[in-house]
Scaffold this active site. Sequence first.
Site, mmCIF file in Angstrom:
data_model
loop_
_atom_site.group_PDB
_atom_site.id
_atom_site.type_symbol
_atom_site.label_atom_id
_atom_site.label_comp_id
_atom_site.label_asym_id
_atom_site.label_seq_id
_atom_site.Cartn_x
_atom_site.Cartn_y
_atom_site.Cartn_z
ATOM 1 N N GLU A 32 -13.574 93.174 84.122
ATOM 2 C CA GLU A 32 -12.213 93.262 84.684
ATOM 3 C C GLU A 32 -12.080 94.595 85.414
ATOM 4 O O GLU A 32 -12.331 95.662 84.848
ATOM 5 C CB GLU A 32 -11.105 93.146 83.629
ATOM 6 N N GLU A 57 -11.363 101.202 84.843
ATOM 7 C CA GLU A 57 -10.018 101.685 85.194
ATOM 8 C C GLU A 57 -10.150 103.118 85.713
ATOM 9 O O GLU A 57 -10.827 103.945 85.119
ATOM 10 C CB GLU A 57 -9.090 101.612 83.965
ATOM 11 N N ASP A 107 -3.734 96.944 93.161
ATOM 12 C CA ASP A 107 -2.617 97.670 93.796
ATOM 13 C C ASP A 107 -2.358 97.059 95.175
ATOM 14 O O ASP A 107 -3.276 96.955 95.989
ATOM 15 C CB ASP A 107 -2.944 99.157 93.915
ATOM 16 N N LYS A 111 2.923 98.414 102.345
ATOM 17 C CA LYS A 111 3.298 98.933 103.672
ATOM 18 C C LYS A 111 2.093 98.866 104.605
ATOM 19 O O LYS A 111 0.978 99.195 104.199
ATOM 20 C CB LYS A 111 3.761 100.386 103.552
ATOM 21 N N ASP A 143 0.764 89.037 93.308
ATOM 22 C CA ASP A 143 2.079 88.473 93.655
ATOM 23 C C ASP A 143 2.332 88.599 95.153
ATOM 24 O O ASP A 143 3.387 88.189 95.616
ATOM 25 C CB ASP A 143 3.185 89.214 92.893
HETATM 26 C C1 LIG Z 1 -1.150 97.027 89.653
HETATM 27 S S1 LIG Z 1 -2.112 97.659 88.362
HETATM 28 C C2 LIG Z 1 -2.560 96.187 87.442
HETATM 29 C C3 LIG Z 1 -3.019 96.505 86.051
HETATM 30 C C4 LIG Z 1 -3.471 95.284 85.211
HETATM 31 N N1 LIG Z 1 -4.610 94.650 85.823
HETATM 32 C C5 LIG Z 1 -2.343 94.293 85.055
HETATM 33 O O1 LIG Z 1 -2.398 93.223 85.689
HETATM 34 O O2 LIG Z 1 -1.423 94.571 84.289
HETATM 35 C C6 LIG Z 1 -3.645 98.030 89.185
HETATM 36 C C7 LIG Z 1 -4.607 98.818 88.307
HETATM 37 O O3 LIG Z 1 -5.835 99.002 89.017
HETATM 38 C C8 LIG Z 1 -6.270 100.346 88.839
HETATM 39 N N2 LIG Z 1 -7.102 100.685 89.998
HETATM 40 C C9 LIG Z 1 -6.692 100.797 91.269
HETATM 41 N N3 LIG Z 1 -7.708 101.112 92.092
HETATM 42 C C10 LIG Z 1 -8.801 101.195 91.290
HETATM 43 C C11 LIG Z 1 -10.170 101.492 91.540
HETATM 44 N N4 LIG Z 1 -10.595 101.746 92.776
HETATM 45 N N5 LIG Z 1 -11.021 101.503 90.499
HETATM 46 C C12 LIG Z 1 -10.586 101.233 89.230
HETATM 47 N N6 LIG Z 1 -9.299 100.941 88.937
HETATM 48 C C13 LIG Z 1 -8.423 100.923 89.955
HETATM 49 C C14 LIG Z 1 -4.965 101.132 88.777
HETATM 50 O O4 LIG Z 1 -5.115 102.400 88.187
HETATM 51 C C15 LIG Z 1 -4.077 100.204 87.969
HETATM 52 O O5 LIG Z 1 -4.203 100.419 86.577
#
Ligand SMILES: C[S@@+](CC[C@H](N)C(=O)[O-])C[C@H]1O[C@@H](n2cnc3c(N)ncnc32)[C@H](O)[C@@H]1O
Length: 202
Positions: A32, A57, A107, A111, A143
């Site tokens: 994941e 993460e 993420d 924008k 989403d």
């Molecule tokens: C919008 S959150 C979603 C978290 C979780 N998957 C959920 O659905 O509840 C996106 C997650 O991806 C992590 N993330 C973003 N870019 C990343 C990267 N390049 N490598 C590892 N993690 C990353 C962020 O820190 C964040 O915890």
Amino acid sequence: MKLTDPAVDISLFSLPIGKEDIFCDEKPLVLEIGFGEGEFLISAAQCDASRNYLGLEIKRGRFRKAVRTAKDLSLKNLKFLHIEAEIALRQVFREGMFDLALVNFPDPWPKKRHSKHRMFNREFISCLARVLVRSGKTIIKTDQLSYIEQIVSEFRRSGLFRPAYPSPGFVKAQREETQTKFEKHFREASQEIFSTVFLNLP
Ligand SMILES: C[S@@+](CC[C@H](N)C(=O)[O-])C[C@H]1O[C@@H](n2cnc3c(N)ncnc32)[C@H](O)[C@@H]1O
């Protein structure tokens, strides 16, 4: 590293690392990417002892929280890495190591001027293809309609995967038993959730 210690310290290994460096058996391995606080992976690993689960993460606080929660459970089939995903896929893991990759709510960078920060670009997809077994699956949920459309288009253009769904290449995601924190939040707000599946080509 203790068998049940959920945090993996890659400095202890020579790179690239393989499954056997992290887990004590050869069960199918699920990855994941961006696990947040790890609720989804923890629940999946608890419910399904037939597979091993590894999460990546980038945010230290979230990584630590997941490790704290998982430590008390002493699960042998769950490990977390605090690392940037593309670096991990490119340099840290051996080829063909994962059977399934999950990206739950990457993420969105909604924008236009920020869209270059989105995770799914050509490079990332090619790194992902490298670490998956042949016909290994990638499942992505978001989403954001514009993001799922872009993801499908990047996967198709890569020539490295085949879509599991016919055009437009994604579906409205069904509510599943194990939901991520973001999924719960979006469902409570009655937002639509989209999902796509791609299979790694030989
Ligand atoms: C919008 S959150 C979603 C978290 C979780 N998957 C959920 O659905 O509840 C996106 C997650 O991806 C992590 N993330 C973003 N870019 C990343 C990267 N390049 N490598 C590892 N993690 C990353 C962020 O820190 C964040 O915890």
